[in-house]
Design a protein around this motif. Structure first.
Motif, short mmCIF file in Angstrom:
data_model
loop_
_atom_site.label_atom_id
_atom_site.label_comp_id
_atom_site.label_asym_id
_atom_site.label_seq_id
_atom_site.Cartn_x
_atom_site.Cartn_y
_atom_site.Cartn_z
N PRO A 115 0.81 -1.22 0.00
CA PRO A 115 0.00 0.00 0.00
C PRO A 115 0.84 1.27 0.00
O PRO A 115 0.38 2.32 -0.44
N GLU A 116 2.10 1.16 0.45
CA GLU A 116 2.97 2.33 0.49
C GLU A 116 3.35 2.79 -0.92
O GLU A 116 3.87 3.90 -1.09
N TYR A 117 3.12 1.97 -1.93
CA TYR A 117 3.43 2.35 -3.29
C TYR A 117 2.37 3.26 -3.90
O TYR A 117 2.56 3.80 -4.98
N GLY A 118 1.23 3.39 -3.25
CA GLY A 118 0.19 4.29 -3.73
C GLY A 118 -0.75 3.66 -4.73
O GLY A 118 -0.68 2.46 -5.02
N THR A 119 -1.63 4.49 -5.27
CA THR A 119 -2.68 4.06 -6.19
C THR A 119 -2.71 4.98 -7.40
O THR A 119 -2.52 6.19 -7.26
N ILE A 120 -2.95 4.42 -8.56
CA ILE A 120 -3.15 5.23 -9.76
C ILE A 120 -4.45 4.77 -10.43
O ILE A 120 -4.71 3.57 -10.54
N THR A 121 -5.27 5.71 -10.79
CA THR A 121 -6.50 5.42 -11.52
C THR A 121 -6.38 6.04 -12.91
O THR A 121 -6.31 7.26 -13.04
N MET A 122 -6.31 5.19 -13.91
CA MET A 122 -6.12 5.65 -15.29
C MET A 122 -7.47 5.73 -16.00
O MET A 122 -8.33 4.87 -15.83
N ILE A 123 -7.63 6.79 -16.80
CA ILE A 123 -8.88 7.04 -17.50
C ILE A 123 -8.63 6.89 -19.00
O ILE A 123 -7.81 7.61 -19.58
N PHE A 124 -9.34 5.96 -19.63
CA PHE A 124 -9.22 5.72 -21.07
C PHE A 124 -10.53 6.09 -21.75
O PHE A 124 -11.62 5.86 -21.21
N VAL A 125 -10.41 6.64 -22.96
CA VAL A 125 -11.57 7.07 -23.73
C VAL A 125 -11.52 6.40 -25.10
O VAL A 125 -10.44 6.27 -25.70
N ASN A 126 -12.66 5.99 -25.61
CA ASN A 126 -12.72 5.38 -26.94
C ASN A 126 -12.16 6.34 -27.99
O ASN A 126 -12.50 7.53 -28.01
N LYS A 127 -11.30 5.81 -28.86
CA LYS A 127 -10.78 6.59 -29.97
C LYS A 127 -10.41 5.65 -31.10
O LYS A 127 -9.41 4.93 -31.02
N PRO A 128 -11.22 5.61 -32.17
CA PRO A 128 -10.91 4.74 -33.31
C PRO A 128 -9.53 5.05 -33.87
O PRO A 128 -9.13 6.21 -34.00
N GLY A 129 -8.78 4.00 -34.17
CA GLY A 129 -7.45 4.16 -34.74
C GLY A 129 -6.34 4.22 -33.71
O GLY A 129 -5.17 4.05 -34.06
N ALA A 130 -6.68 4.48 -32.44
CA ALA A 130 -5.67 4.47 -31.38
C ALA A 130 -5.39 3.03 -30.96
O ALA A 130 -6.20 2.14 -31.24
N PRO A 131 -4.27 2.78 -30.32
CA PRO A 131 -3.96 1.40 -29.89
C PRO A 131 -5.08 0.79 -29.04
O PRO A 131 -5.48 1.37 -28.03
#
Length: 207
Positions: free
Chosen positions: A143-159
């Motif tokens: 838990p000492e390493y912390g937390t990250i919440t990543m936000i992804f959005v639909n985008k045609p042609g992106a990976p």
């Protein structure tokens, strides 16, 4: 600006969530994120960083997996954050101070390691639309390493058909910072030299 102001510019960008969408299964949504992470070798973007008090600064982001990232701030912010594949380094040119720690000890580890097992360490956070996928990543044993919440959005042609819209990072002391990205570009050439930095500390001469 000092380390205290920007000490861990790495906390999750949480969306206010309504009921979870049922158009895609949880497994399908996580699989899309995993595909995106594995197919992104490099990324460039502009970023806006907001702290918990609402203060905002901007800059340029360079990312090269595995393990390389560079946050170069606007000209009036004498701060640089760089990961060189081994350590994450924060350089404060105003006070001539350098701080380093292992990448794995930072919430950014989830972003910099394409092999990170998101199915094991991540969980989907409900969002109000199918166009957005939010993943919270933390190691329950560290838990000492912390937390990250990543936000992804639909985008045609992106990976993987997704683009990274930003993240929120939360360290073990509940220091929270939001990063929002714009003008994101993937898989262009970035030289390893882009992740070097100039040490501002005075050289101590041997007597």
């Amino acid at each position: 600006m000092t380390f205290r102001n920007y000490a861990l510019m790495l906390a999750p960008v949480a969306l206010i969530a309504a009921a979870p969408s049922t158009a895609q299964s949880q497994a399908e949504r996580m699989a899309r994120v995993t595909t995106h992470m594995k197919t992104v070798g490099t990324m460039t973007a502009n970023f806006t960083q907001t702290d918990r008090n609402g203060g905002a600064v901007t800059g340029k982001l360079l990312l090269k997996r595995p393990g390389h990232v560079r946050f170069e701030y606007q000209k009036d912010v004498p701060l640089l954050i760089v990961a060189d594949g081994r350590a994450l380094t924060m350089v404060d040119y105003e006070v001539k101070q350098v701080q380093r720690w292992p990448i794995r000890n930072s919430p950014l580890a989830a972003l910099l390691d394409p092999g990170k097992d998101l199915a094991r360490f991540g969980k989907l956070v409900p969002t109000s639309t199918d166009d957005v996928i939010s993943v919270e990543v933390r190691d329950p044993k560290r838990p000492e390493y912390g937390t990250i919440t990543m936000i992804f959005v639909n985008k045609p042609g992106a990976p993987g058909g997704l683009t990274l819209n930003g993240w929120v990072a939360l360290d073990s002391k509940n220091n929270r910072t939001s990063i929002r990205l714009s003008n994101v570009s993937y898989n262009g050439a970035i030289a390893d030299g882009a992740f070097s930095w100039k040490d501002p500390r005075p050289v101590r001469r041997k007597s």
